[in-house]
Design an enzyme around this catalytic site. Sequence first.
Site, PDB file in Angstrom:
ATOM      1  N   HIS A  17       0.837  -1.205   0.000  1.00 31.04           N
ATOM      2  CA  HIS A  17       0.000   0.000   0.000  1.00 31.04           C
ATOM      3  C   HIS A  17       0.876   1.261   0.000  1.00 31.04           C
ATOM      4  O   HIS A  17       0.610   2.215  -0.729  1.00 31.04           O
ATOM      5  CB  HIS A  17      -0.884   0.055   1.259  1.00 31.04           C
ATOM      6  CG  HIS A  17      -1.948  -0.967   1.325  1.00 31.04           C
ATOM      7  ND1 HIS A  17      -2.154  -1.722   2.468  1.00 31.04           N
ATOM      8  CD2 HIS A  17      -2.880  -1.370   0.434  1.00 31.04           C
ATOM      9  CE1 HIS A  17      -3.179  -2.527   2.268  1.00 31.04           C
ATOM     10  NE2 HIS A  17      -3.634  -2.347   1.033  1.00 31.04           N
ATOM     11  N   LYS A  41     -17.998  -5.400   7.117  1.00 35.20           N
ATOM     12  CA  LYS A  41     -16.723  -6.040   7.427  1.00 35.20           C
ATOM     13  C   LYS A  41     -16.441  -5.918   8.914  1.00 35.20           C
ATOM     14  O   LYS A  41     -16.909  -5.007   9.581  1.00 35.20           O
ATOM     15  CB  LYS A  41     -15.585  -5.402   6.631  1.00 35.20           C
ATOM     16  CG  LYS A  41     -15.571  -5.808   5.172  1.00 35.20           C
ATOM     17  CD  LYS A  41     -14.261  -5.409   4.545  1.00 35.20           C
ATOM     18  CE  LYS A  41     -14.174  -5.986   3.135  1.00 35.20           C
ATOM     19  NZ  LYS A  41     -12.867  -5.703   2.541  1.00 35.20           N
ATOM     20  N   ARG A  90      -2.129  -6.208  -8.017  1.00 33.94           N
ATOM     21  CA  ARG A  90      -1.122  -7.232  -7.742  1.00 33.94           C
ATOM     22  C   ARG A  90      -1.091  -8.294  -8.821  1.00 33.94           C
ATOM     23  O   ARG A  90      -0.051  -8.826  -9.146  1.00 33.94           O
ATOM     24  CB  ARG A  90      -1.413  -7.922  -6.405  1.00 33.94           C
ATOM     25  CG  ARG A  90      -1.280  -7.015  -5.220  1.00 33.94           C
ATOM     26  CD  ARG A  90      -1.812  -7.684  -3.989  1.00 33.94           C
ATOM     27  NE  ARG A  90      -3.238  -7.948  -4.198  1.00 33.94           N
ATOM     28  CZ  ARG A  90      -4.084  -8.299  -3.255  1.00 33.94           C
ATOM     29  NH1 ARG A  90      -3.671  -8.442  -2.030  1.00 33.94           N
ATOM     30  NH2 ARG A  90      -5.355  -8.510  -3.514  1.00 33.94           N
ATOM     31  N   SER A 128      -3.380  -7.474   3.004  1.00 29.09           N
ATOM     32  CA  SER A 128      -3.627  -7.252   4.435  1.00 29.09           C
ATOM     33  C   SER A 128      -4.070  -8.547   5.112  1.00 29.09           C
ATOM     34  O   SER A 128      -3.691  -8.812   6.253  1.00 29.09           O
ATOM     35  CB  SER A 128      -4.687  -6.172   4.626  1.00 29.09           C
ATOM     36  OG  SER A 128      -4.209  -4.936   4.193  1.00 29.09           O
TER      37      SER A 128
END
Length: 161
Positions: A17, A41, A90, A128
């Site tokens: 990040h 979440k 990614r 993460s």
Amino acid sequence: MRIAVYPGSFDPLTNGHLDIAERGAKTFDKLIIAVMVNPHKNPLFTVEERKELIREATQHLPNVEVDSFPGLLVNYARENGVSAIIKGLRAVSDFEMELQHATLNRRMFPEAETLFIPTAYNYSYLSSSIVKEIARHGGPVSELVPPHVERQLREKYGIAR
């Protein structure tokens, strides 16, 4: 002034990040790193904790601000004069989902372009979720996150150094 927003959950901020943020900050006059508030979440860190972790990691970038927002990214972008949305990629799997989001965002707010920045190769495997899983089991995360984030992860999981 060219303003970009780099949205994400950043739970926690990783070196991947940070790499994207540093590169975005070089490209725009102002970069807002915006923590998305998602009530569906169950994050490890609160929104305020995540914002503080990001602030500490980006203090060397004078044109970076840290904020948070609920709701639609395009509404936040419109309200803050944003002309670009930065998304880190990614892998190809990231691209498929992010392209869909970018297309929808452009339809709702054509004034902002979405710019995809490929993550540096040494962070292409990093997420993460992976960081939290490693940290939760006491594994080494010092090469994956800034030192202050590592300390906070160890504290959250009750792991002594």
